[in-house]
Design a protein around this motif. Structure first.
Motif, PDB file in Angstrom:
ATOM      1  N   ASN A  69      66.524 -17.983 -57.644  1.00 48.98           N
ATOM      2  CA  ASN A  69      67.875 -17.504 -57.391  1.00 48.98           C
ATOM      3  C   ASN A  69      68.771 -17.922 -58.555  1.00 48.98           C
ATOM      4  O   ASN A  69      68.744 -19.064 -59.006  1.00 48.98           O
ATOM      5  CB  ASN A  69      68.418 -18.103 -56.098  1.00 48.98           C
ATOM      6  CG  ASN A  69      69.781 -17.542 -55.738  1.00 48.98           C
ATOM      7  OD1 ASN A  69      69.898 -16.384 -55.362  1.00 48.98           O
ATOM      8  ND2 ASN A  69      70.813 -18.362 -55.868  1.00 48.98           N
ATOM      9  N   LEU A 110      67.986 -12.276 -58.163  1.00 50.85           N
ATOM     10  CA  LEU A 110      66.715 -12.913 -57.834  1.00 50.85           C
ATOM     11  C   LEU A 110      65.689 -12.510 -58.885  1.00 50.85           C
ATOM     12  O   LEU A 110      65.515 -11.322 -59.168  1.00 50.85           O
ATOM     13  CB  LEU A 110      66.240 -12.487 -56.444  1.00 50.85           C
ATOM     14  CG  LEU A 110      67.048 -13.035 -55.273  1.00 50.85           C
ATOM     15  CD1 LEU A 110      66.680 -12.307 -53.986  1.00 50.85           C
ATOM     16  CD2 LEU A 110      66.817 -14.533 -55.113  1.00 50.85           C
ATOM     17  N   HIS A 164      66.089 -18.411 -49.380  1.00 49.59           N
ATOM     18  CA  HIS A 164      66.679 -17.087 -49.333  1.00 49.59           C
ATOM     19  C   HIS A 164      67.476 -16.989 -48.040  1.00 49.59           C
ATOM     20  O   HIS A 164      67.042 -17.467 -46.987  1.00 49.59           O
ATOM     21  CB  HIS A 164      65.576 -16.032 -49.355  1.00 49.59           C
ATOM     22  CG  HIS A 164      66.063 -14.662 -49.703  1.00 49.59           C
ATOM     23  ND1 HIS A 164      66.930 -13.956 -48.889  1.00 49.59           N
ATOM     24  CD2 HIS A 164      65.815 -13.866 -50.785  1.00 49.59           C
ATOM     25  CE1 HIS A 164      67.197 -12.797 -49.441  1.00 49.59           C
ATOM     26  NE2 HIS A 164      66.539 -12.706 -50.602  1.00 49.59           N
TER      27      HIS A 164
END
Length: 396
Positions: free
Chosen positions: A224, A187, A108
């Motif tokens: 993701n 996400l 992230h």
């Protein structure tokens, strides 16, 4: 000028923080001015390939980074859009370190920002400071902020992204061109994702006019997702603009059901237009220069945006440390070392969408056959094996 110039960095993203960290490592202090009131998680996931991982190790932050990052075991896994058939895949678990001395990670963006932020003194990052212009001064550049304050300094580094104030002040580059593509990002909680998306793999589903990439981030807690599709009349280039799951599903109607299940779990996807910007021939004017997306915005198809900003930071710090008394000379050296490489990456990234988006037919079949025979990790050694120290040590 003293041997330790005052250095102002506009932008507290990955490039700006990396620049401050590498400058500090080289014995040079800097001040970061970031317009946001806080460093947020906008941007979702990213790939940290060996060329970037090695530089994080040099900064001493790789161990902290890997506590939340995911080490990829499989990469460049291309799947056919209709049935998920694997066209090719690369074993990163054994090949990356053997070839390039480091692994490949996904993370992230907030986790990478966090470790870079901890590599610079807290009091050097000034949040809520929006720069509105670069002012001409005799000898020293000056920055004007929206509260009216003017700050003079010795060096300005514009790490302020694709809408860079510094880039606008330095160049008369043409307005960005319509690329015909837009991107969606989201996400997905790992427990809601289908099993193929939960593996430590970077997977690219490719099909007519579209492709979609997914990989785990945040210690495997999230997946993701980033997808690319025709833009139509959509032209908003913003990290905060959104779409709906229904809009994203409509783009991939008829694709593999497992992929559609992943999209259904995507919540509120972000959406932005990919605008096309030509490479710059110059980044610097006197003691003012550009870094990262402000200097070389590129399509994300080689996942090198963050890595190139970190490379910029490493080379820039070395150049300024070598010529601290003459920043203009240092910045000319920096851009001469970096522009050929980033221009090449801009160009190859630009050309990738056509290859990924071929309609079914002879050209697509030839591409799939070529993928089956390819070794992208080795073929892209010029990307992953780059050493900024070696580059900066080349004769002037």
């Amino acid at each position: 000028m003293s041997q330790s110039p005052e250095i102002a960095i506009l932008g507290g993203g990955i490039g700006g923080l990396a620049a401050a960290a590498f400058l500090r490592r080289a014995g040079l202090a800097s001040t970061i001015y970031e317009q946001a009131a806080e460093l947020t998680d906008v941007g979702a996931g990213l790939v940290v390939a060996p060329n970037a991982a090695w530089l994080l190790r040099r900064l001493g932050v790789l161990d902290a980074f890997t506590r939340r990052a995911v080490r990829l075991e499989v990469g460049w896994e291309f799947r056919r859009w209709q049935d998920g058939r694997i066209l090719s895949a690369e074993n990163l678990a054994t090949s990356c370190e053997r070839l390039y001395g480091e692994q490949t990670y996904t993370a992230h963006r907030a986790d990478l920002l966090d470790v870079l932020r901890k590599a610079v003194p807290e009091d050097t990052v000034h949040l809520g400071r929006r720069c509105t212009g670069l002012l001409p001064r005799e000898g020293r550049p000056a920055l004007r902020f929206d509260d009216g304050e003017v700050v003079e300094t010795d060096v300005v580094i514009g790490a302020d992204g694709i809408h860079s104030v510094v880039r606008h002040a330095l160049t008369e580059s043409p307005a960005p061109a319509y690329s015909g593509l837009c991107a969606f990002r989201a996400l997905v909680p790992a427990q809601d994702a289908p099993p193929p998306a939960r593996r430590n793999a970077q997977t690219l589903w490719i099909g007519p006019d579209h492709h979609l990439v997914h990989y785990p981030v945040s210690a495997g807690e999230l997946v993701n997702l980033v997808a690319f599709a025709p833009a139509g009349d959509y032209a908003v280039e913003s990290w905060t603009a959104t779409a709906t799951v229904e809009e994203l599903l409509a783009e991939f109607r008829g694709w593999d059901p497992r992929l559609l299940d992943l999209i259904r779990a995507a919540g509120t996807p972000g959406r932005w237009a990919l605008l096309d910007r030509s490479p710059l021939r110059r980044w610097s004017h006197g003691p003012v220069t550009l870094l990262g997306d402000a200097a070389h915005p590129m399509f994300p198809f080689f996942t090198q945006g963050a890595a190139q900003a970190i490379e910029d930071a490493a080379v820039l710090a070395r150049c300024l440390a070598a010529d601290a008394a003459d920043p203009a000379t240092a910045l000319r050296r920096y851009e001469a070392l970096r522009i050929p490489r980033t221009t090449r990456l801009q160009e190859v990234s630009h050309g990738r969408s056509h290859l990924n988006h071929l309609p079914d037919g002879p050209a697509q079949q030839a591409r799939d056959a070529a993928f089956a025979d390819a070794d992208p990790l080795l073929a892209n050694g010029w990307i992953y094996g780059y050493d900024p120290d070696t580059a900066a040590a080349l004769p002037r």
